[in-house]
Design a protein around this motif. Structure first.
Motif, mmCIF file in Angstrom:
data_model
loop_
_atom_site.group_PDB
_atom_site.id
_atom_site.type_symbol
_atom_site.label_atom_id
_atom_site.label_comp_id
_atom_site.label_asym_id
_atom_site.label_seq_id
_atom_site.Cartn_x
_atom_site.Cartn_y
_atom_site.Cartn_z
ATOM 1 N N LEU A 90 0.838 -1.195 0.000
ATOM 2 C CA LEU A 90 0.000 0.000 0.000
ATOM 3 C C LEU A 90 0.878 1.252 0.000
ATOM 4 N N PRO A 91 0.322 2.400 -0.393
ATOM 5 C CA PRO A 91 1.113 3.640 -0.400
ATOM 6 C C PRO A 91 1.713 3.975 0.967
ATOM 7 N N CYS A 92 1.052 3.544 2.047
ATOM 8 C CA CYS A 92 1.540 3.857 3.395
ATOM 9 C C CYS A 92 2.501 2.797 3.933
ATOM 10 N N SER A 93 2.783 1.786 3.131
ATOM 11 C CA SER A 93 3.640 0.689 3.574
ATOM 12 C C SER A 93 4.905 0.643 2.718
ATOM 13 N N PRO A 94 6.083 0.458 3.327
ATOM 14 C CA PRO A 94 6.301 0.147 4.746
ATOM 15 C C PRO A 94 6.304 1.394 5.626
ATOM 16 N N CYS A 95 5.774 1.223 6.830
ATOM 17 C CA CYS A 95 5.796 2.307 7.821
ATOM 18 C C CYS A 95 6.632 1.913 9.028
ATOM 19 N N ASP A 96 7.255 0.714 8.969
ATOM 20 C CA ASP A 96 8.040 0.176 10.088
ATOM 21 C C ASP A 96 7.213 0.133 11.369
ATOM 22 N N ALA A 97 5.945 -0.272 11.200
ATOM 23 C CA ALA A 97 5.009 -0.498 12.312
ATOM 24 C C ALA A 97 4.697 0.767 13.101
#
Length: 372
Positions: free
Chosen positions: A313-320
């Motif tokens: 997804l556009p927001c991934s990766p977010c490193d949790a």
């Protein structure tokens, strides 16, 4: 560095999480090739030590109480004195915290090798305490093992590739693992599940898992077990309550050597991004790996038997961090039951051409003479 110059080498991996520690061992194999006659000692956290003690690449594993080590100056000094008495002539740090360089310096190890910065680009302030501080070119889209191997290659002038490793399972550990599943028909395939991550953002929803397992059970009549930490017991119980076929809950009931033996006799592991995934990869067990907030480009299991799913997804990766989804875990929920079922079916198409793995172990033990 001459291949005959060093005879007693310490590798420091104390500050790494378990999955990262496993991946970092690829650098140790390169080190072993450079100094084949040297004694190599690995320093890790005490709970991890059993996973590496039986590796033929290592001569010794030092197990330290990490919580005590990071909070007690007196314990650090005591550890430094202990290491000084061991008379190591070379140390290689695979860690990102300043403690590594400080400890190697206090231990009086004459040649101290470490990175100037880690794979996240963050500099190591105490790297000036290394006698050889190595710059490792690295991209955020490059697998972590490439960073560790790059450190070893650049430090020791080697052009080599290596795989992460773990230790062997001892016969009594394998026999104990087999006894857990001795009631399963010999033609039934054994599938492990590890779908609860250390961060809730890495976990796959239980309702999705229950639907997946029901479809797999009806289609393939598999036998499932769940592994994880003590904290994952409730997560696993909730899953088991949603299905009407047996699943063994082993969360919190195994140490790492027991977990390794169980995975070795399994035919497939369906997992999220966990250390268990890397254990299975190093044990050469087929894997279906589900990624969300961390990039599989950087953290995928190092195995040609691994199949990876990632929604990207556009927001991934977010490193949790969960910054965009407000902790809702959009990236894991974007992995549909159909996607995971189809990927698992592809893995099973290959696996089902073979005999269940545990049968080969059972036949081995049944053929051994009874003694005592």
């Amino acid at each position: 560095m001459s291949a005959c110059k060093y005879s007693n080498i310490l590798v420091y991996a104390l500050d790494r999480a378990l999955g990262d520690t496993i991946l970092s061992t690829s650098a140790i194999e390169i080190l072993k090739r450079k100094f084949p006659k040297a004694k190599i000692t690995l320093m890790v956290r005490k709970p991890y030590s059993d996973l590496f003690k039986t590796s033929p690449i290592l001569d010794e594993v030092l197990a330290l109480d990490y919580d005590h080590f990071r909070s007690s100056l007196s314990y650090i000094i005591k550890t430094a004195r202990f290491l000084r008495n061991r008379q190591f002539d070379l140390s290689l740090s695979l860690d990102h915290r300043d403690r590594a360089a400080i400890l190697m310096f206090l231990a009086g190890i004459p040649t101290r090798v470490g990175a100037k910065q880690m794979y996240n680009g963050k500099g190591i302030l105490s790297s000036f305490l290394f006698t050889r501080s190595i710059t490792v070119p690295y991209s955020h889209d490059t697998h972590v093992t490439e960073f560790y191997q790059g450190l070893a290659r650049n430090a020791f002038n080697m052009q080599a590739d290596a795989l992460p490793f773990i230790g062997k399972s001892l016969p009594d550990q394998l026999e104990k693992a087999l006894r857990l599943f001795e009631g399963i028909p010999p033609n039934q395939f054994l599938v492990g599940l590890c779908l609860c991550g250390r961060s809730s953002l890495k976990s796959w929803p239980n309702s999705f898992t229950a639907e997946l397992l029901t479809k797999l059970y009806k289609r393939y009549h598999l036998f499932f077990y769940v592994v994880g930490r003590q904290e994952d017991l409730l997560f696993a119980d909730e899953l088991i309550n949603q299905v009407d076929f047996p699943i063994i809950n082993l969360c919190g009931k195994t140490d790492l050597s027991e977990l390794l033996a169980i995975i070795r006799i399994s035919d497939l592991l369906i997992t999220v991004d966990t250390a268990t995934m890397h254990i299975a990869a190093s044990a050469d067990v087929p894997i279906v790996a589900l990624f969300g907030p961390y990039s599989p480009l950087k953290w995928h299991p190092v195995s040609d038997k691994a199949a990876v799913l990632w929604a990207s997804l556009p927001c991934s990766p977010c490193d949790a961090s969960g910054a965009d989804c407000k902790g809702e875990g959009w990236c894991m929920k974007a992995l549909t039951v159909t996607d995971v079922f189809n990927k698992t079916a592809q893995q099973l198409a290959t696996i089902k051409k073979l005999d269940p793995r545990r049968n080969s172990y059972s036949e081995y033990f049944s053929s051994q003479p009874i003694t005592g």
